[in-house]
Design a protein around this motif. Structure first.
Motif, short mmCIF file in Angstrom:
data_model
loop_
_atom_site.label_atom_id
_atom_site.label_comp_id
_atom_site.label_asym_id
_atom_site.label_seq_id
_atom_site.Cartn_x
_atom_site.Cartn_y
_atom_site.Cartn_z
N ALA A 42 30.43 48.74 50.76
CA ALA A 42 31.31 49.32 49.74
C ALA A 42 31.16 48.49 48.48
CB ALA A 42 32.76 49.29 50.22
N VAL A 43 31.10 49.17 47.33
CA VAL A 43 30.89 48.49 46.05
C VAL A 43 32.12 48.60 45.16
CG1 VAL A 43 28.40 48.97 46.18
CG2 VAL A 43 29.87 50.48 44.84
N ALA A 44 32.13 47.78 44.12
CA ALA A 44 33.20 47.83 43.12
C ALA A 44 33.07 49.12 42.32
CB ALA A 44 33.11 46.62 42.20
N PRO A 45 34.15 49.91 42.20
CA PRO A 45 34.08 51.16 41.45
C PRO A 45 34.19 50.96 39.94
CG PRO A 45 36.24 50.91 42.42
CD PRO A 45 35.42 49.74 42.90
N VAL A 46 34.63 49.77 39.52
CA VAL A 46 34.79 49.44 38.10
C VAL A 46 34.48 47.96 37.92
CG1 VAL A 46 36.55 51.20 37.58
CG2 VAL A 46 37.25 48.94 38.40
N SER A 47 34.25 47.59 36.69
CA SER A 47 34.13 46.17 36.35
C SER A 47 35.51 45.62 36.05
CB SER A 47 33.25 45.99 35.10
OG SER A 47 31.93 46.41 35.36
N GLY A 48 35.71 44.34 36.37
CA GLY A 48 37.00 43.74 36.08
C GLY A 48 37.22 42.47 36.85
N LYS A 49 38.48 42.09 36.93
CA LYS A 49 38.87 40.87 37.62
C LYS A 49 39.37 41.23 39.02
CE LYS A 49 41.73 36.79 37.22
NZ LYS A 49 42.66 36.03 36.42
N ILE A 50 38.91 40.48 40.01
CA ILE A 50 39.36 40.69 41.38
C ILE A 50 40.85 40.33 41.44
CG2 ILE A 50 39.16 39.91 43.76
CD1 ILE A 50 36.72 41.42 42.90
N ALA A 51 41.65 41.28 41.89
CA ALA A 51 43.08 41.01 42.08
C ALA A 51 43.35 40.56 43.51
CB ALA A 51 43.90 42.26 41.74
N LYS A 52 42.65 41.18 44.48
CA LYS A 52 42.86 40.86 45.88
C LYS A 52 41.67 41.38 46.68
CE LYS A 52 46.62 39.57 48.01
NZ LYS A 52 47.08 38.22 48.12
N VAL A 53 41.26 40.62 47.69
CA VAL A 53 40.22 41.07 48.62
C VAL A 53 40.67 40.76 50.03
CG1 VAL A 53 37.82 40.82 49.38
CG2 VAL A 53 38.34 40.67 46.95
#
Length: 159
Positions: A42-53
């Motif tokens: 699964a990939v990131a759908p947007v660019s940005g800052k990770i809030a939680k993983v």
């Protein structure tokens, strides 16, 4: 803002989610993807800052503060990470399309859980996210939906 497809599969309405909270869009509006039953990432759908993983889910805040959640499967938190491998960053920045979590939807289904992938724009009103791709098969990284400015404004976290 364009949101990319995090996993390959068939797009459906979030109301089809086998979880009443997601189906009612209480977390936010979005779509459901019935994923292909093959191992993948699964990939990131947007660019940005990770809030939680977590092994089964991740949230990203875009530069304008809009939050997106990708949840891999329903009740997969019960697996305590079994069958999931975090391969992307757990903090800091991420680029749209960057790999996040390796998993196998067929394995999730074999454990008696739904492998449905939920893509939600956090804190948006029910029905505010619409995809023209309902019922269609999509590949990882393809455009999934656009976040209308009005929905994005509502979905931005307030400090």
């Amino acid at each position: 803002m364009k949101v990319l497809t995090p996993v390959p599969g068939t797009v459906g309405p979030l109301s089809d989610a086998p979880d009443p909270v997601f189906a009612a869009e209480m977390v936010g509006s979005g779509v459901l993807i019935d994923p292909d039953r093959t191992p993948g990432v699964a990939v990131a759908p947007v660019s940005g800052k990770i809030a939680k993983v977590h092994p089964h889910a991740y949230a990203i805040a875009t530069a304008d503060g809009t939050g997106l959640l990708v949840h891999l499967g329903i009740d997969t938190v019960k697996l305590n990470g079994a069958g999931f491998e975090i391969v992307g960053p757990v903090k800091g920045e991420v680029v749209a399309g960057q790999e996040m979590i390796r998993w196998d939807p067929a394995e999730v289904a074999a454990r008696g859980l739904s492998p449905a992938v939920l893509v939600c724009v956090l804190d948006t009103a029910p029905g505010s996210i619409v995809s023209d791709l309902l019922g269609q098969h999509v590949e990882t990284g393809e455009p999934l939906f656009d976040v209308p400015e009005a929905a994005a404004q509502r979905g931005r976290r307030r400090s």
